[in-house]
Design a protein around this motif. Sequence first.
Motif, PDB file in Angstrom:
ATOM      1  N   GLN A  65       1.696   8.919  -0.659  1.00  0.00           N
ATOM      2  CA  GLN A  65       1.598  10.297  -0.121  1.00  0.00           C
ATOM      3  C   GLN A  65       1.495  10.329   1.408  1.00  0.00           C
ATOM      4  OE1 GLN A  65      -1.746  12.133  -2.027  1.00  0.00           O
ATOM      5  NE2 GLN A  65      -0.803  12.123  -4.077  1.00  0.00           N
ATOM      6  N   LEU A  66       1.196   9.163   1.987  1.00  0.00           N
ATOM      7  CA  LEU A  66       0.937   9.152   3.444  1.00  0.00           C
ATOM      8  C   LEU A  66       2.157   9.526   4.267  1.00  0.00           C
ATOM      9  CD1 LEU A  66      -1.233   8.607   5.530  1.00  0.00           C
ATOM     10  CD2 LEU A  66      -0.551   6.185   5.542  1.00  0.00           C
ATOM     11  N   PRO A  67       3.404   9.088   3.980  1.00  0.00           N
ATOM     12  CA  PRO A  67       4.542   9.502   4.825  1.00  0.00           C
ATOM     13  C   PRO A  67       4.792  11.010   4.802  1.00  0.00           C
ATOM     14  CG  PRO A  67       5.093   7.510   3.613  1.00  0.00           C
ATOM     15  CD  PRO A  67       3.773   7.981   3.051  1.00  0.00           C
ATOM     16  N   SER A  68       4.694  11.605   3.593  1.00  0.00           N
ATOM     17  CA  SER A  68       4.918  13.064   3.556  1.00  0.00           C
ATOM     18  C   SER A  68       3.802  13.811   4.303  1.00  0.00           C
ATOM     19  CB  SER A  68       4.999  13.533   2.098  1.00  0.00           C
ATOM     20  OG  SER A  68       3.790  13.215   1.409  1.00  0.00           O
ATOM     21  N   TYR A  69       2.565  13.232   4.226  1.00  0.00           N
ATOM     22  CA  TYR A  69       1.453  13.846   4.944  1.00  0.00           C
ATOM     23  C   TYR A  69       1.661  13.782   6.447  1.00  0.00           C
ATOM     24  CZ  TYR A  69      -3.228  14.407   6.850  1.00  0.00           C
ATOM     25  OH  TYR A  69      -4.322  14.809   7.606  1.00  0.00           O
ATOM     26  N   LEU A  70       2.120  12.625   6.933  1.00  0.00           N
ATOM     27  CA  LEU A  70       2.366  12.491   8.376  1.00  0.00           C
ATOM     28  C   LEU A  70       3.496  13.395   8.840  1.00  0.00           C
ATOM     29  CD1 LEU A  70       2.038   8.597   8.781  1.00  0.00           C
ATOM     30  CD2 LEU A  70       0.419  10.373   9.547  1.00  0.00           C
ATOM     31  N   GLN A  71       4.495  13.558   7.992  1.00  0.00           N
ATOM     32  CA  GLN A  71       5.595  14.453   8.377  1.00  0.00           C
ATOM     33  C   GLN A  71       5.113  15.893   8.491  1.00  0.00           C
ATOM     34  OE1 GLN A  71       8.903  14.261   5.682  1.00  0.00           O
ATOM     35  NE2 GLN A  71      10.240  15.489   7.024  1.00  0.00           N
ATOM     36  N   ALA A  72       4.320  16.335   7.493  1.00  0.00           N
ATOM     37  CA  ALA A  72       3.783  17.715   7.544  1.00  0.00           C
ATOM     38  C   ALA A  72       2.833  17.885   8.735  1.00  0.00           C
ATOM     39  CB  ALA A  72       3.073  18.023   6.226  1.00  0.00           C
ATOM     40  N   LEU A  73       2.033  16.808   8.978  1.00  0.00           N
ATOM     41  CA  LEU A  73       1.093  16.879  10.099  1.00  0.00           C
ATOM     42  C   LEU A  73       1.839  16.978  11.433  1.00  0.00           C
ATOM     43  CD1 LEU A  73      -1.820  16.773  11.083  1.00  0.00           C
ATOM     44  CD2 LEU A  73      -1.653  14.257  11.078  1.00  0.00           C
ATOM     45  N   ALA A  74       2.930  16.238  11.566  1.00  0.00           N
ATOM     46  CA  ALA A  74       3.705  16.309  12.813  1.00  0.00           C
ATOM     47  C   ALA A  74       4.263  17.703  13.039  1.00  0.00           C
ATOM     48  CB  ALA A  74       4.828  15.271  12.765  1.00  0.00           C
TER      49      ALA A  74
ATOM     50  N   PHE B  95       0.841  -1.212   0.000  1.00  0.00           N
ATOM     51  CA  PHE B  95       0.000   0.000   0.000  1.00  0.00           C
ATOM     52  C   PHE B  95       0.875   1.261   0.000  1.00  0.00           C
ATOM     53  CE2 PHE B  95      -2.226   3.307   2.426  1.00  0.00           C
ATOM     54  CZ  PHE B  95      -3.269   3.557   1.551  1.00  0.00           C
ATOM     55  N   LEU B  96       1.925   1.256   0.791  1.00  0.00           N
ATOM     56  CA  LEU B  96       2.770   2.452   0.894  1.00  0.00           C
ATOM     57  C   LEU B  96       3.653   2.628  -0.348  1.00  0.00           C
ATOM     58  CD1 LEU B  96       3.932   2.219   4.623  1.00  0.00           C
ATOM     59  CD2 LEU B  96       2.237   3.773   3.652  1.00  0.00           C
ATOM     60  N   THR B  97       3.876   1.536  -1.150  1.00  0.00           N
ATOM     61  CA  THR B  97       4.755   1.652  -2.313  1.00  0.00           C
ATOM     62  C   THR B  97       4.002   1.647  -3.622  1.00  0.00           C
ATOM     63  OG1 THR B  97       5.046  -0.767  -2.298  1.00  0.00           O
ATOM     64  CG2 THR B  97       6.695   0.590  -1.121  1.00  0.00           C
TER      65      THR B  97
END
Length: 636
Positions: free
Chosen positions: A430-439, A421-423
């Motif tokens: 898009q989920l890792p970049s979203y979590l980084q921005a959210l953090a 799913f992540l690849t």
Amino acid sequence: MSSMSTRVARAQGVRGLEPSGQGLVRPGMTARLLAWLDGFLSESLRQGPAEELGRGRVMVGANVVLVLCSLVYLVYVARSALPAEMGGVGAVCGVGFITSLVLLRRGGSSRIPGMLLCGMLLGGLMAAGLRMRDPHVGTHATCMLIPILSVYLLGPRPGFFFAALGALGVGVVLPLWHAMDAGLWARSLFAATFMLGAWALSWLILAARDQANLGMVRALRSLRENEGKLTSLLENTEDIVCSVDADGRLIAANPALEEMYRELIGAELAPGDFLFPERAPERLRRRWQECAVQVLAGKRVRFEASPSRLKRPRVLDISLNPVFDPTGTRVVGMTVFGRDITDRKEAEARLGEMHRSLLDVSRQAGMAEMATGVLHNVGNALNSVNVSVNLLAERLHQSRLPGLKKAMDLMASHAADLGAFLTADGRGRQLPSYLQALASQLLGEREELLDEVRTLQKSVEHIKSVVSMQQEHARFSGVVERLELTALLDDALRLQAVSFERLGIQVKREYTEGLLVKVDRHKLLQILLNLLSNARQALVESGRADKQLTIRVERMAAERLRIAVQDNGVGISPEEAPRLFTQGFTTKKDGHGFGLHISALAAAEMDAFLSCTSEGRGQGATFTIDLPISGEESRA
């Protein structure tokens, strides 16, 4: 009082007329002689003026003596070789003197009997001188009675008439009649001159006596007027007045004392009575004896008394004063003055109660003033708290935490193939970049929320400090303690700090730290808060952009210092300055006129002095508190 004084004076007068055993004529003999002479006078002469009565008495004595002399002369003529007509002269003179006595007994005036007496003296002298062959008759001692009696009985001018006729007869007529030689002429002229001299001396004596009598009459009139005024004053006054002798016996008293004496003792008061006899209450007699001992020792005694036997309760201010003898060395009596001070005592009690009520009201007003300041500062702090709370609520409402929840749900739904799913999936990539921005966003929100929480904590701490400071000052109310003055000034400024900052008032401190004083913390803080509040209102009313408030502390003397609160506000006009500290006076539309008045009262209780100076309207004002450093308060 006048009747009592009269009785005392009469008693003293009777004692003064008792036989003393000294002198040739005793006072009792004089009184009997005068009474005998008055028996020959008419009632109108006896009741007439003293001067007329005196002339009548002298005339009676002269007539009686001359009648006796006439009888002796008749006996002498009858046994001698003198001509028979000389006996007729003596008889005529005796009849004239007796007629003068009869006129004094029946008439209302001494003038006609006096003229008859003087005429018979002059006529008898001239008749005897003309009929007798002895040329020395004109120089007889009888001729001196003519000018003396005529001046005293008839006056200077009529007396001069008789004296001049007598001198003319003795000095001219008789010498010519007897054809005297030069030696006898000289003796006759000397006799005539002495007759005129006797008239002149009698006139001078009479004039001097009249002048002295006139002065005495004026003095007596003035004395009687003053005595009347004094008697009227003492009789009409409500104060008690009396005088007693050294033995405690009454001399004189006014009606106020007599009335009070009847209420206290239940008996009438008369001169000569003991002021507090045996039937008087024991407590009154013992108190009187204690005071009398001190007064007789030369001391002045003053005390207050509230006799319980009076019809209505009264408080009397009693004053006992010693009376000294003319030498000023021995006390011969005392005077007692008493004033009813019941109304004054009641007024003092009401004033004391009013003062206590005013102090209570002032303390309550001071507490209200402090509570108002506390509520004002707490209200400002609560505004900051409200802003912080609203901002926290808004930040929490806009938080990105729901996006984190969605991302976690998405990852949970693909937990079995999370790697694919992540690849492979576009959303998963898009989920890792979203979590980084959210953090990053959540970390920023956290910092903002922490800042607001810190601001909220500061506001809450400020509220707690304001409340605890109020509790601290209230706990030590009414206690004189040693404290640091500058710390108290800072506390007063802190209570007003928020409003000063909001209104743009610049506060300037001109004092050094560590100055210790002994004062009532509550009273001084009450005054300072009132002065700071007035300064704030004056600065706001002035509309100035450069609002300045200066707090200054300076030492005035070794044991006193001055606190000055100076502003550049609206100032005070000269006509308003004298009434500034009076109750009810205010220049504000919503003022009650009580703050400065209670501040002045509180300053007076600390032996301090509150004052104000101002150059006029628009020139600002300076309020000063002069207070002792040692904290010694005046309890008078």
